[in-house]
Design a protein around this motif. Structure first.
Motif, mmCIF file in Angstrom:
data_model
loop_
_atom_site.group_PDB
_atom_site.id
_atom_site.type_symbol
_atom_site.label_atom_id
_atom_site.label_comp_id
_atom_site.label_asym_id
_atom_site.label_seq_id
_atom_site.Cartn_x
_atom_site.Cartn_y
_atom_site.Cartn_z
ATOM 1 N N SER A 28 -4.627 8.249 -5.451
ATOM 2 C CA SER A 28 -3.890 9.507 -5.487
ATOM 3 C C SER A 28 -2.541 9.358 -4.797
ATOM 4 O O SER A 28 -2.435 8.710 -3.760
ATOM 5 C CB SER A 28 -4.676 10.606 -4.767
ATOM 6 O OG SER A 28 -5.920 10.801 -5.391
ATOM 7 N N ARG A 29 -1.540 9.968 -5.400
ATOM 8 C CA ARG A 29 -0.206 9.937 -4.809
ATOM 9 C C ARG A 29 -0.238 10.715 -3.498
ATOM 10 O O ARG A 29 -0.742 11.837 -3.451
ATOM 11 C CB ARG A 29 0.788 10.569 -5.780
ATOM 12 C CG ARG A 29 2.200 10.427 -5.337
ATOM 13 C CD ARG A 29 3.161 10.822 -6.439
ATOM 14 N NE ARG A 29 4.493 10.421 -6.042
ATOM 15 C CZ ARG A 29 5.578 11.100 -6.326
ATOM 16 N NH1 ARG A 29 5.506 12.183 -7.070
ATOM 17 N NH2 ARG A 29 6.738 10.671 -5.913
ATOM 18 N N ASP A 30 0.268 10.083 -2.436
ATOM 19 C CA ASP A 30 0.258 10.714 -1.117
ATOM 20 C C ASP A 30 1.494 10.236 -0.367
ATOM 21 O O ASP A 30 1.502 9.161 0.240
ATOM 22 C CB ASP A 30 -1.028 10.333 -0.374
ATOM 23 C CG ASP A 30 -1.180 11.041 0.966
ATOM 24 O OD1 ASP A 30 -0.154 11.456 1.557
ATOM 25 O OD2 ASP A 30 -2.326 11.162 1.427
ATOM 26 N N LEU A 31 2.549 11.055 -0.424
ATOM 27 C CA LEU A 31 3.820 10.637 0.161
ATOM 28 C C LEU A 31 3.766 10.541 1.682
ATOM 29 O O LEU A 31 4.384 9.653 2.261
ATOM 30 C CB LEU A 31 4.944 11.584 -0.283
ATOM 31 C CG LEU A 31 5.252 11.543 -1.777
ATOM 32 C CD1 LEU A 31 6.372 12.518 -2.120
ATOM 33 C CD2 LEU A 31 5.624 10.136 -2.215
ATOM 34 N N SER A 32 3.032 11.427 2.336
ATOM 35 C CA SER A 32 2.982 11.346 3.800
ATOM 36 C C SER A 32 2.228 10.089 4.246
ATOM 37 O O SER A 32 2.654 9.400 5.183
ATOM 38 C CB SER A 32 2.378 12.611 4.409
ATOM 39 O OG SER A 32 1.072 12.815 3.950
ATOM 40 N N GLU A 33 1.122 9.781 3.564
ATOM 41 C CA GLU A 33 0.374 8.545 3.869
ATOM 42 C C GLU A 33 1.239 7.326 3.539
ATOM 43 O O GLU A 33 1.261 6.345 4.277
ATOM 44 C CB GLU A 33 -0.940 8.525 3.075
ATOM 45 C CG GLU A 33 -1.799 7.310 3.326
ATOM 46 C CD GLU A 33 -2.574 7.341 4.634
ATOM 47 O OE1 GLU A 33 -3.190 6.311 4.936
ATOM 48 O OE2 GLU A 33 -2.557 8.370 5.330
ATOM 49 N N ALA A 34 1.965 7.396 2.421
ATOM 50 C CA ALA A 34 2.864 6.300 2.034
ATOM 51 C C ALA A 34 3.896 6.043 3.121
ATOM 52 O O ALA A 34 4.147 4.887 3.487
ATOM 53 C CB ALA A 34 3.558 6.629 0.712
ATOM 54 N N LEU B 234 0.836 -1.193 0.000
ATOM 55 C CA LEU B 234 0.000 0.000 0.000
ATOM 56 C C LEU B 234 0.875 1.249 0.000
ATOM 57 O O LEU B 234 0.609 2.205 -0.733
ATOM 58 C CB LEU B 234 -0.956 -0.002 1.195
ATOM 59 C CG LEU B 234 -1.934 1.166 1.281
ATOM 60 C CD1 LEU B 234 -2.765 1.307 0.000
ATOM 61 C CD2 LEU B 234 -2.829 1.012 2.499
ATOM 62 N N GLY B 235 1.937 1.234 0.793
ATOM 63 C CA GLY B 235 2.874 2.355 0.800
ATOM 64 C C GLY B 235 3.468 2.592 -0.578
ATOM 65 O O GLY B 235 3.553 3.738 -1.047
ATOM 66 N N VAL B 236 3.854 1.521 -1.249
ATOM 67 C CA VAL B 236 4.426 1.628 -2.602
ATOM 68 C C VAL B 236 3.392 2.197 -3.577
ATOM 69 O O VAL B 236 3.707 3.065 -4.400
ATOM 70 C CB VAL B 236 4.961 0.257 -3.073
ATOM 71 C CG1 VAL B 236 5.324 0.281 -4.542
ATOM 72 C CG2 VAL B 236 6.161 -0.150 -2.220
ATOM 73 N N HIS B 237 2.140 1.719 -3.474
ATOM 74 C CA HIS B 237 1.071 2.239 -4.336
ATOM 75 C C HIS B 237 0.877 3.738 -4.111
ATOM 76 O O HIS B 237 0.660 4.492 -5.062
ATOM 77 C CB HIS B 237 -0.254 1.515 -4.087
ATOM 78 C CG HIS B 237 -0.369 0.199 -4.773
ATOM 79 N ND1 HIS B 237 -0.622 0.080 -6.114
ATOM 80 C CD2 HIS B 237 -0.259 -1.069 -4.295
ATOM 81 C CE1 HIS B 237 -0.661 -1.206 -6.446
ATOM 82 N NE2 HIS B 237 -0.446 -1.925 -5.360
ATOM 83 N N LEU B 238 0.951 4.155 -2.854
ATOM 84 C CA LEU B 238 0.761 5.569 -2.534
ATOM 85 C C LEU B 238 1.927 6.425 -3.038
ATOM 86 O O LEU B 238 1.727 7.563 -3.450
ATOM 87 C CB LEU B 238 0.570 5.746 -1.026
ATOM 88 C CG LEU B 238 -0.792 5.284 -0.499
ATOM 89 C CD1 LEU B 238 -0.755 5.071 1.003
ATOM 90 C CD2 LEU B 238 -1.866 6.297 -0.864
#
Length: 172
Positions: A151-157, A140-144
């Motif tokens: 949607s790309r979300d680096l903090s959530e990733a 999931l982190g990689v998908h984010l």
């Protein structure tokens, strides 16, 4: 007995079989597990294991659903049936089984027993991550990070990658 051997295992199996036959799903699942491994005086019997696990799975027993699915994926104790396995994995996932969520995510991602479906794979990936599966947290982190399917979300990733790392994921 006279041999000094305790036949408590066979007595336990007999009592468990009686409980399983009366319809108790925990007993059915346990009996299936004992047949899988040939425990407590029972001969190893994959076909009997599948039968008892199926009875428990039909009653909503989470562990039985996942075990049955794993056997169906392997063609152990029954004909290999990936579509039926995925159905049981979806059922177990919806009840909170993180390992089942991992297996169904992989099935959808690879098209194993179902049509390849990135949307369904991502949905089960999110579910499994929320249930604490380290590999699915990592995915999931990689998908984010990549913005693949969401949607790309680096903090959530970073949060998911950190959680995966804390759970011991080697790549996180």
């Amino acid at each position: 007995g006279a041999s000094g051997c305790d036949d408590g295992g066979s007595r336990a199996a007999s009592l468990l079989e009686s409980s399983a036959a009366s319809g108790l799903p925990d007993a059915q699942e346990q009996l299936g597990a004992w047949y899988l491994d040939g425990l407590h005086g029972l001969a190893k019997d994959d076909f009997a294991a599948v039968g008892w696990l199926h009875k428990a799975a039909l009653q909503g027993h989470l562990v039985a659903q996942r075990r049955l699915a794993e056997l169906l994926l392997q063609g152990r104790g029954a004909a290999r049936n990936t579509a039926e396995a995925v159905r049981w994995l979806r059922e177990a996932s919806s009840q909170g089984d993180a390992e089942a969520a991992y297996l169904v995510t992989t099935a959808y991602a690879c098209g194993n027993g179902v049509d390849q479906d990135d949307v369904a794979a991502l949905s089960f990936c999110k579910l499994g991550a929320s249930l604490g599966h380290p590999e699915l947290m990592f995915r999931l982190g990689v998908h984010l990070v990549a913005g693949k399917g969401l949607s790309r979300d680096l903090s959530e990733a970073m949060l998911w990658l950190q959680k995966a790392s804390e759970k011991g994921h080697f790549a996180a």
